[in-house]
Design a protein around this motif. Structure first.
Motif, short mmCIF file in Angstrom:
data_model
loop_
_atom_site.label_atom_id
_atom_site.label_comp_id
_atom_site.label_asym_id
_atom_site.label_seq_id
_atom_site.Cartn_x
_atom_site.Cartn_y
_atom_site.Cartn_z
N GLY A 80 1.02 -1.30 -0.04
CA GLY A 80 0.02 0.11 -0.06
C GLY A 80 0.73 1.32 -0.13
N GLN A 81 0.28 2.41 -0.07
CA GLN A 81 0.97 3.76 -0.20
C GLN A 81 1.59 3.82 0.98
N PRO A 82 2.81 4.45 1.31
CA PRO A 82 3.66 4.39 2.37
C PRO A 82 2.97 5.27 3.52
N ASP A 83 3.11 5.07 4.77
CA ASP A 83 2.30 5.81 5.84
C ASP A 83 3.48 6.37 6.57
N TYR A 84 3.34 7.71 6.48
CA TYR A 84 4.29 8.41 7.37
C TYR A 84 3.99 8.91 8.68
N SER A 85 3.06 8.19 9.31
CA SER A 85 2.33 8.67 10.56
C SER A 85 2.53 10.16 10.81
N THR A 86 3.21 10.38 12.19
CA THR A 86 3.42 11.83 12.67
C THR A 86 4.71 12.40 12.49
N TYR A 87 5.48 11.53 11.43
CA TYR A 87 7.03 12.11 11.19
C TYR A 87 6.99 13.66 10.75
N PHE A 88 6.10 14.02 9.76
CA PHE A 88 6.21 15.09 9.31
C PHE A 88 4.94 16.04 9.63
N GLN A 89 4.60 15.77 10.81
CA GLN A 89 3.49 16.73 11.56
C GLN A 89 4.18 17.40 12.57
N THR A 90 3.78 18.73 12.84
CA THR A 90 4.30 19.35 13.92
C THR A 90 3.33 19.20 14.93
N ASP A 121 2.54 21.52 5.18
CA ASP A 121 1.96 21.95 4.00
C ASP A 121 2.28 21.14 3.06
N LYS A 122 1.42 20.44 2.26
CA LYS A 122 1.48 19.41 1.42
C LYS A 122 1.36 20.00 -0.17
N THR A 123 1.58 21.16 -0.41
CA THR A 123 1.38 21.78 -1.73
C THR A 123 2.57 21.22 -2.58
N TYR A 124 3.76 21.35 -2.02
CA TYR A 124 4.96 20.97 -2.70
C TYR A 124 5.25 19.63 -2.45
N VAL A 125 5.12 19.35 -1.37
CA VAL A 125 5.56 17.77 -1.05
C VAL A 125 4.87 16.75 -1.84
N SER A 126 3.43 17.22 -2.22
CA SER A 126 2.69 16.02 -2.97
C SER A 126 3.09 15.44 -4.32
N LEU A 127 4.07 16.62 -4.77
CA LEU A 127 4.44 16.56 -6.08
C LEU A 127 5.30 15.57 -6.13
N ASN A 128 5.90 14.91 -4.95
CA ASN A 128 7.25 14.22 -5.02
C ASN A 128 6.59 12.75 -4.88
N PRO A 129 6.72 11.87 -6.10
CA PRO A 129 6.11 10.52 -6.02
C PRO A 129 6.91 9.57 -5.29
N ILE A 130 8.01 9.76 -5.05
CA ILE A 130 9.14 8.76 -4.21
C ILE A 130 8.86 8.85 -2.90
N ILE A 131 8.99 7.49 -2.40
CA ILE A 131 8.91 7.58 -0.81
C ILE A 131 9.72 8.20 -0.23
N ARG A 132 9.36 8.98 1.01
CA ARG A 132 9.83 9.91 1.68
C ARG A 132 10.68 9.05 2.97
N CYS A 133 11.78 9.71 3.37
CA CYS A 133 12.48 9.08 4.41
C CYS A 133 11.91 9.41 5.72
N THR A 134 11.96 8.30 6.53
CA THR A 134 11.45 8.52 7.76
C THR A 134 12.23 7.74 8.79
N PRO A 135 12.44 8.07 10.04
CA PRO A 135 13.28 7.18 10.89
C PRO A 135 12.89 5.70 11.17
N ASP A 136 11.94 5.35 10.74
CA ASP A 136 11.45 3.72 10.89
C ASP A 136 12.22 2.96 9.77
N ARG A 137 12.58 3.95 8.88
CA ARG A 137 13.22 3.28 7.68
C ARG A 137 14.89 3.30 7.75
N TYR A 138 15.24 3.86 8.95
CA TYR A 138 16.82 3.86 9.15
C TYR A 138 17.25 2.46 9.14
#
Lengths: 207, 163
Positions: A80-90, A121-138
């Motif tokens: 499924g689509q990657p889930d970033y949980s709260t890593y990119f939330q303030t 703010d997902k305005t520009y981040v949503s344009l990036n189709p590649i999976i983003r790096c989160t600490p649980d993928r370290y």
């Protein structure tokens, strides 16, 4: 004897990637020009109908893109689509007293820390189709696998990059937080250095 | 320190958390493989303070795959279904040569069938078999062989009183 190799259909698209229009922040009109890097289209126009099984792009250990097609198997979505949980939330914490909360099992002078997650703010981040790096993928690296690979998610440690191939370096954006101002760095720069190998480190590579 | 960096990107947005890199041949400095360290410098760290080893990533940059595989051209040819057929010819010539030789031998023997005398060869083979003493019938290996030109010689192992 070898079967005759059937020519593999080469995928060519006649459609050109054209710039598209969108309005951001409810009033600002913006022209977005898509770019293609290593076969991945960035800033592509989002599909009209969003579906959960929309293919997305993951990265392998080298940092090369590979497409993932979500499927529904036995009622569950696989890949499924990657889930970033709260890593990119303030997170905003507010301290509430018992009287303000009004809970029946709190005294009036108890303190309750309320955490509110504000989406980014997902305005520009949503344009990036590649999976983003989160600490649980370290990953853990080093001889005893005890050193975390932070801030990098890809590439993995000690992988072999070939020349004239494009690889994506991904890192966790919130890793670079200025200790003085607690603000996330706006800009970063990547550097590459030559490393002298010790003689006992050489030769561990295969062949 | 940053002076040692042989490659540096421009300042990019950290919010993307992504950067596409393509190692080039210059990185290798005419070697087959180079060991490099990749590090990220945020804007709040100055060049003097920046320590690449703090959160760097060790990589290998190599010229190409270590195991020789078909080159791109060969793969493209194979993809287009154009594989070179020389090995067909090699595979086909060998049995054809054998067939041609057999046919030639057959006609040669057929033409010479009246001019052929192999009695000496046959005689030699029969002599070889006659070296076995005693009745052949008891030897199942020679059971089928007709050993007629020789009858078995009488064996008089014990002397009778008359002699």
């Amino acid at each position: 004897y070898r079967n005759a190799v059937k020519p593999r259909p080469t995928t060519t698209t006649s459609e050109e990637i054209k710039p598209w229009l969108r309005t951001i922040y409810s009033t600002q009109v913006e022209v977005v020009t898509p770019t293609v890097i290593a076969g991945v289209t960035f800033s592509a126009k989002p599909p009209m109908t969003s579906d959960a099984l929309h293919p997305w792009i993951s990265l392998d250990k080298l940092g090369s893109p590979k497409t993932k097609n979500p499927e529904i198997k036995k009622g569950r979505t696989v890949n499924g689509q990657p889930d970033y949980s709260t890593y990119f939330q303030t997170v905003h914490t507010t301290m509430l007293s018992g009287a303000e909360v009004g809970a029946h099992n709190m005294d009036s002078n108890d303190i309750y820390n309320q955490e509110i997650f504000e989406d980014e703010d997902k305005t520009y981040v949503s344009l990036n189709p590649i999976i983003r790096c989160t600490p649980d993928r370290y990953r853990n690296k080093g001889l005893a696998k005890d050193v975390s690979s932070e801030p990098f998610c890809t590439p993995f440690e000690n992988v072999e990059w070939k020349i004239d191939h494009t690889y994506f370096v991904t890192w966790f954006t919130k890793f670079f937080e200025d200790p003085a101002t607690d603000k996330i760095a706006e800009k970063v720069r990547l550097h590459a250095f030559y490393v002298k190998e010790k003689s006992h480190e050489k030769g561990f590579g295969k062949r | 320190s940053l002076k040692g960096a042989f490659f540096s990107t421009e300042w990019v947005k950290n919010v993307d958390g992504l950067y596409a890199m393509e190692p080039t041949e210059e990185w290798l400095q005419d070697k087959y493989e180079k060991r490099i360290l990749l590090a990220i410098q945020p804007d709040y760290i100055t060049d003097e303070e920046f320590d690449p080893w703090a959160h760097g990533l060790l990589l290998h940059v190599i010229m190409g795959s270590r195991v020789f595989k078909n080159t791109k051209e060969q793969l493209a040819l194979q993809d287009a279904g154009l594989s070179d057929d020389t090995w067909y010819y090699v595979a086909l010539t060998m049995p054809t040569m054998v067939v041609v030789a057999c046919v030639a031998m057959y006609f040669f023997l057929h033409l010479n069938k009246n001019h052929r005398d192999i009695r000496d060869v046959r005689q030699f083979a029969v002599n070889q078999k006659h070296r076995v003493l005693g009745s052949f019938k008891s030897y199942n290996k020679y059971k089928k062989l007709k050993n007629r030109p020789y009858s078995e010689l009488p064996t008089h192992s014990k002397k009778t009183s008359k002699q």
